[in-house]
Design a protein around this motif. Structure first.
Motif, PDB file in Angstrom:
ATOM      1  N   ILE A   7       0.834  -1.201   0.000  1.00  0.00           N
ATOM      2  CA  ILE A   7       0.000   0.000   0.000  1.00  0.00           C
ATOM      3  C   ILE A   7       0.870   1.252   0.000  1.00  0.00           C
ATOM      4  O   ILE A   7       0.618   2.210  -0.736  1.00  0.00           O
ATOM      5  CB  ILE A   7      -0.953   0.001   1.215  1.00  0.00           C
ATOM      6  CG1 ILE A   7      -2.009  -1.083   1.033  1.00  0.00           C
ATOM      7  CG2 ILE A   7      -1.600   1.359   1.406  1.00  0.00           C
ATOM      8  CD1 ILE A   7      -2.849  -1.335   2.260  1.00  0.00           C
ATOM      9  N   LEU A  10       2.416   1.587  -3.504  1.00  0.00           N
ATOM     10  CA  LEU A  10       1.392   1.979  -4.467  1.00  0.00           C
ATOM     11  C   LEU A  10       1.051   3.458  -4.307  1.00  0.00           C
ATOM     12  O   LEU A  10       0.987   4.206  -5.282  1.00  0.00           O
ATOM     13  CB  LEU A  10       0.129   1.132  -4.270  1.00  0.00           C
ATOM     14  CG  LEU A  10       0.225  -0.334  -4.704  1.00  0.00           C
ATOM     15  CD1 LEU A  10      -0.948  -1.144  -4.154  1.00  0.00           C
ATOM     16  CD2 LEU A  10       0.261  -0.431  -6.227  1.00  0.00           C
ATOM     17  N   ASN A  90      -1.228 -11.451  -5.924  1.00  0.00           N
ATOM     18  CA  ASN A  90      -2.565 -11.119  -5.453  1.00  0.00           C
ATOM     19  C   ASN A  90      -3.541 -10.838  -6.579  1.00  0.00           C
ATOM     20  O   ASN A  90      -4.739 -10.708  -6.343  1.00  0.00           O
ATOM     21  CB  ASN A  90      -2.493  -9.934  -4.504  1.00  0.00           C
ATOM     22  CG  ASN A  90      -1.915 -10.340  -3.177  1.00  0.00           C
ATOM     23  OD1 ASN A  90      -2.620 -10.853  -2.331  1.00  0.00           O
ATOM     24  ND2 ASN A  90      -0.614 -10.169  -3.018  1.00  0.00           N
ATOM     25  N   CYS A  91      -3.004 -10.755  -7.780  1.00  0.00           N
ATOM     26  CA  CYS A  91      -3.885 -10.627  -8.925  1.00  0.00           C
ATOM     27  C   CYS A  91      -4.289 -12.003  -9.386  1.00  0.00           C
ATOM     28  O   CYS A  91      -5.386 -12.209  -9.884  1.00  0.00           O
ATOM     29  CB  CYS A  91      -3.179  -9.897 -10.066  1.00  0.00           C
ATOM     30  SG  CYS A  91      -3.935 -10.160 -11.677  1.00  0.00           S
ATOM     31  N   ALA A  93      -3.845 -15.075  -7.602  1.00  0.00           N
ATOM     32  CA  ALA A  93      -4.091 -16.126  -6.625  1.00  0.00           C
ATOM     33  C   ALA A  93      -5.448 -16.787  -6.800  1.00  0.00           C
ATOM     34  O   ALA A  93      -6.481 -16.162  -6.636  1.00  0.00           O
ATOM     35  CB  ALA A  93      -3.957 -15.565  -5.218  1.00  0.00           C
ATOM     36  N   GLY A  94      -5.424 -18.023  -7.158  1.00  0.00           N
ATOM     37  CA  GLY A  94      -6.658 -18.780  -7.264  1.00  0.00           C
ATOM     38  C   GLY A  94      -7.578 -18.318  -8.366  1.00  0.00           C
ATOM     39  O   GLY A  94      -8.721 -18.750  -8.465  1.00  0.00           O
ATOM     40  N   ALA A  95      -7.074 -17.460  -9.213  1.00  0.00           N
ATOM     41  CA  ALA A  95      -7.955 -16.924 -10.248  1.00  0.00           C
ATOM     42  C   ALA A  95      -7.471 -17.315 -11.640  1.00  0.00           C
ATOM     43  O   ALA A  95      -6.550 -18.099 -11.803  1.00  0.00           O
ATOM     44  CB  ALA A  95      -8.058 -15.419 -10.120  1.00  0.00           C
ATOM     45  N   THR A  96      -8.112 -16.717 -12.605  1.00  0.00           N
ATOM     46  CA  THR A  96      -7.898 -17.176 -13.971  1.00  0.00           C
ATOM     47  C   THR A  96      -6.672 -16.606 -14.674  1.00  0.00           C
ATOM     48  O   THR A  96      -6.186 -17.193 -15.621  1.00  0.00           O
ATOM     49  CB  THR A  96      -9.123 -16.819 -14.826  1.00  0.00           C
ATOM     50  OG1 THR A  96      -9.471 -15.469 -14.545  1.00  0.00           O
ATOM     51  CG2 THR A  96     -10.270 -17.731 -14.501  1.00  0.00           C
ATOM     52  N   CYS A  97      -6.203 -15.419 -14.242  1.00  0.00           N
ATOM     53  CA  CYS A  97      -5.053 -14.865 -14.948  1.00  0.00           C
ATOM     54  C   CYS A  97      -3.815 -15.640 -14.526  1.00  0.00           C
ATOM     55  O   CYS A  97      -3.095 -15.272 -13.619  1.00  0.00           O
ATOM     56  CB  CYS A  97      -4.888 -13.365 -14.727  1.00  0.00           C
ATOM     57  SG  CYS A  97      -4.859 -12.819 -13.043  1.00  0.00           S
TER      58      CYS A  97
ATOM     59  N   LEU B  19      -7.609  -2.339  -1.453  1.00  0.00           N
ATOM     60  CA  LEU B  19      -6.730  -3.442  -1.834  1.00  0.00           C
ATOM     61  C   LEU B  19      -7.351  -4.757  -1.387  1.00  0.00           C
ATOM     62  O   LEU B  19      -7.368  -5.740  -2.136  1.00  0.00           O
ATOM     63  CB  LEU B  19      -5.345  -3.258  -1.199  1.00  0.00           C
ATOM     64  CG  LEU B  19      -4.274  -4.265  -1.614  1.00  0.00           C
ATOM     65  CD1 LEU B  19      -4.085  -4.272  -3.119  1.00  0.00           C
ATOM     66  CD2 LEU B  19      -2.953  -3.960  -0.915  1.00  0.00           C
ATOM     67  N   ARG B  23      -8.452  -7.801  -3.850  1.00  0.00           N
ATOM     68  CA  ARG B  23      -7.945  -9.158  -3.653  1.00  0.00           C
ATOM     69  C   ARG B  23      -9.103 -10.145  -3.540  1.00  0.00           C
ATOM     70  O   ARG B  23      -9.074 -11.228  -4.111  1.00  0.00           O
ATOM     71  CB  ARG B  23      -7.094  -9.227  -2.385  1.00  0.00           C
ATOM     72  CG  ARG B  23      -5.768  -8.533  -2.526  1.00  0.00           C
ATOM     73  CD  ARG B  23      -4.937  -8.672  -1.267  1.00  0.00           C
ATOM     74  NE  ARG B  23      -4.753 -10.076  -0.876  1.00  0.00           N
ATOM     75  CZ  ARG B  23      -3.962 -10.462   0.104  1.00  0.00           C
ATOM     76  NH1 ARG B  23      -3.268  -9.582   0.795  1.00  0.00           N
ATOM     77  NH2 ARG B  23      -3.845 -11.741   0.404  1.00  0.00           N
ATOM     78  N   VAL B  26     -10.634 -10.718  -6.884  1.00  0.00           N
ATOM     79  CA  VAL B  26      -9.774 -11.558  -7.721  1.00  0.00           C
ATOM     80  C   VAL B  26      -9.980 -13.022  -7.333  1.00  0.00           C
ATOM     81  O   VAL B  26     -10.121 -13.887  -8.193  1.00  0.00           O
ATOM     82  CB  VAL B  26      -8.296 -11.159  -7.572  1.00  0.00           C
ATOM     83  CG1 VAL B  26      -7.387 -12.245  -8.122  1.00  0.00           C
ATOM     84  CG2 VAL B  26      -8.038  -9.851  -8.289  1.00  0.00           C
ATOM     85  N   GLN B  27     -10.018 -13.262  -6.031  1.00  0.00           N
ATOM     86  CA  GLN B  27     -10.230 -14.626  -5.569  1.00  0.00           C
ATOM     87  C   GLN B  27     -11.608 -15.143  -5.948  1.00  0.00           C
ATOM     88  O   GLN B  27     -11.786 -16.321  -6.226  1.00  0.00           O
ATOM     89  CB  GLN B  27     -10.047 -14.707  -4.046  1.00  0.00           C
ATOM     90  CG  GLN B  27      -8.596 -14.586  -3.628  1.00  0.00           C
ATOM     91  CD  GLN B  27      -8.441 -14.572  -2.117  1.00  0.00           C
ATOM     92  OE1 GLN B  27      -9.397 -14.782  -1.387  1.00  0.00           O
ATOM     93  NE2 GLN B  27      -7.218 -14.313  -1.665  1.00  0.00           N
ATOM     94  N   GLU B  30     -14.579 -14.924 -11.849  1.00  0.00           N
ATOM     95  CA  GLU B  30     -15.454 -14.275 -12.822  1.00  0.00           C
ATOM     96  C   GLU B  30     -16.883 -14.122 -12.322  1.00  0.00           C
ATOM     97  O   GLU B  30     -17.636 -13.297 -12.837  1.00  0.00           O
ATOM     98  CB  GLU B  30     -15.461 -15.072 -14.126  1.00  0.00           C
ATOM     99  CG  GLU B  30     -14.057 -15.382 -14.630  1.00  0.00           C
ATOM    100  CD  GLU B  30     -14.028 -15.463 -16.147  1.00  0.00           C
ATOM    101  OE1 GLU B  30     -15.107 -15.344 -16.761  1.00  0.00           O
ATOM    102  OE2 GLU B  30     -12.926 -15.630 -16.698  1.00  0.00           O
ATOM    103  N   TYR B  77      -9.470  -8.223 -14.896  1.00  0.00           N
ATOM    104  CA  TYR B  77      -8.115  -8.748 -15.002  1.00  0.00           C
ATOM    105  C   TYR B  77      -7.300  -8.001 -16.052  1.00  0.00           C
ATOM    106  O   TYR B  77      -6.100  -7.777 -15.882  1.00  0.00           O
ATOM    107  CB  TYR B  77      -8.148 -10.238 -15.342  1.00  0.00           C
ATOM    108  CG  TYR B  77      -8.787 -11.070 -14.274  1.00  0.00           C
ATOM    109  CD1 TYR B  77      -8.077 -11.408 -13.129  1.00  0.00           C
ATOM    110  CD2 TYR B  77     -10.100 -11.503 -14.388  1.00  0.00           C
ATOM    111  CE1 TYR B  77      -8.664 -12.154 -12.129  1.00  0.00           C
ATOM    112  CE2 TYR B  77     -10.694 -12.255 -13.388  1.00  0.00           C
ATOM    113  CZ  TYR B  77      -9.977 -12.572 -12.268  1.00  0.00           C
ATOM    114  OH  TYR B  77     -10.559 -13.304 -11.278  1.00  0.00           O
ATOM    115  N   MET B  80      -5.749  -4.975 -14.588  1.00  0.00           N
ATOM    116  CA  MET B  80      -4.611  -5.292 -13.742  1.00  0.00           C
ATOM    117  C   MET B  80      -3.397  -5.677 -14.590  1.00  0.00           C
ATOM    118  O   MET B  80      -2.276  -5.279 -14.310  1.00  0.00           O
ATOM    119  CB  MET B  80      -4.978  -6.422 -12.792  1.00  0.00           C
ATOM    120  CG  MET B  80      -3.875  -6.796 -11.832  1.00  0.00           C
ATOM    121  SD  MET B  80      -3.084  -5.362 -11.011  1.00  0.00           S
ATOM    122  CE  MET B  80      -3.431  -5.710  -9.309  1.00  0.00           C
TER     123      MET B  80
END
Lengths: 116, 116
Positions: A7, A10, A90-91, A93-97, B19, B23, B26-27, B30, B77, B80
């Motif tokens: 933070i 950023l 963190n973008c 994590a556990g996601a599609t990207c 933030l 996060r 993102v988790q 979609e 996404y 990001m």
DNA sequence: CCATTATTTCCACATTCATCGAAATGATGG
DNA sequence: CCATCATTTCGATGAATGTGGAAATAATGG
């Protein structure tokens, strides 16, 4: 890197002049630049620049070193790598990207460079 | 991505609650999450959360979609990725932290083929 | 030592940001 | 239609941020 540090970094970069300063310092490389030259290059009054340099410094994104009469400022690549790493983790994590979208190694820092 | 957009995105993420919200989204993937669930998960009062969601939305980092009575928020996404790309390019431009250090593909940006 | 240079701190000011209860808006199911 | 639910807008308030001239601090060369 923990959330609080991210933070801070950023926030430090989220300002026109500070982003410009950081970009300039990155381009300047390891030799860095004296405050005066930065002010000159970007057309920012000394006192304003000093304020922004302090912010970047407090966020750990740049470091200062006195060389003769000048204070030389240098970008801290490790800090930027840490920030990019945090955002990537963190973008994604556990996601599609997919982390693999980068290149396959995602626990290795993005820019691996000398540390400060 | 141009500088102004990057500054907007950086500023949007440079806040504890925002933030955390990003996060979480993102988790969530979609499918996204309704505002109420976000407020519940993070313990943020509705009106405060709404303010932060608006900030993230204005920065283009999330999008909203109404589903029945709820407003579903989803992480963007692509935005990001664009931010990461901007930071990577502007961290490395003309400097020593080689683009190749990422993985070898040097004309392919971090997560997506795109330029501003 | 001292004049000079380089940079920071001080100060005052306007602006933006963050917070959150209460009231308003929007949408749905029945 | 209307009771209800989900969320946003309003409003007031305190804190933090950005600005830049002027004065203070620090370091050097001679």
């Amino acid at each position: 890197m923990e959330a609080a540090a991210a933070i801070g970094a950023l926030g430090a970069l989220a300002q026109e002049h500070r982003l410009a300063v950081f970009r300039l310092l990155v381009q300047a490389g390891e030799d860095g630049m004296p405050a005066g030259a930065i002010a000159d290059a970007l057309g920012i009054p000394n006192s304003s620049l000093s304020f922004h340099l302090a912010q970047l410094s407090r966020a750990g994104l740049i470091s200062q070193e006195r060389r003769s009469r000048s204070l030389i400022y240098t970008a801290d690549y490790a800090a930027m790598n840490a920030l990019l790493g945090y955002l990537t983790e963190n973008c994604c994590a556990g996601a599609t990207c997919a982390p693999d979208a980068i290149c396959g190694s995602q626990d290795k820092p993005v820019l691996e460079r000398k540390s400060a």
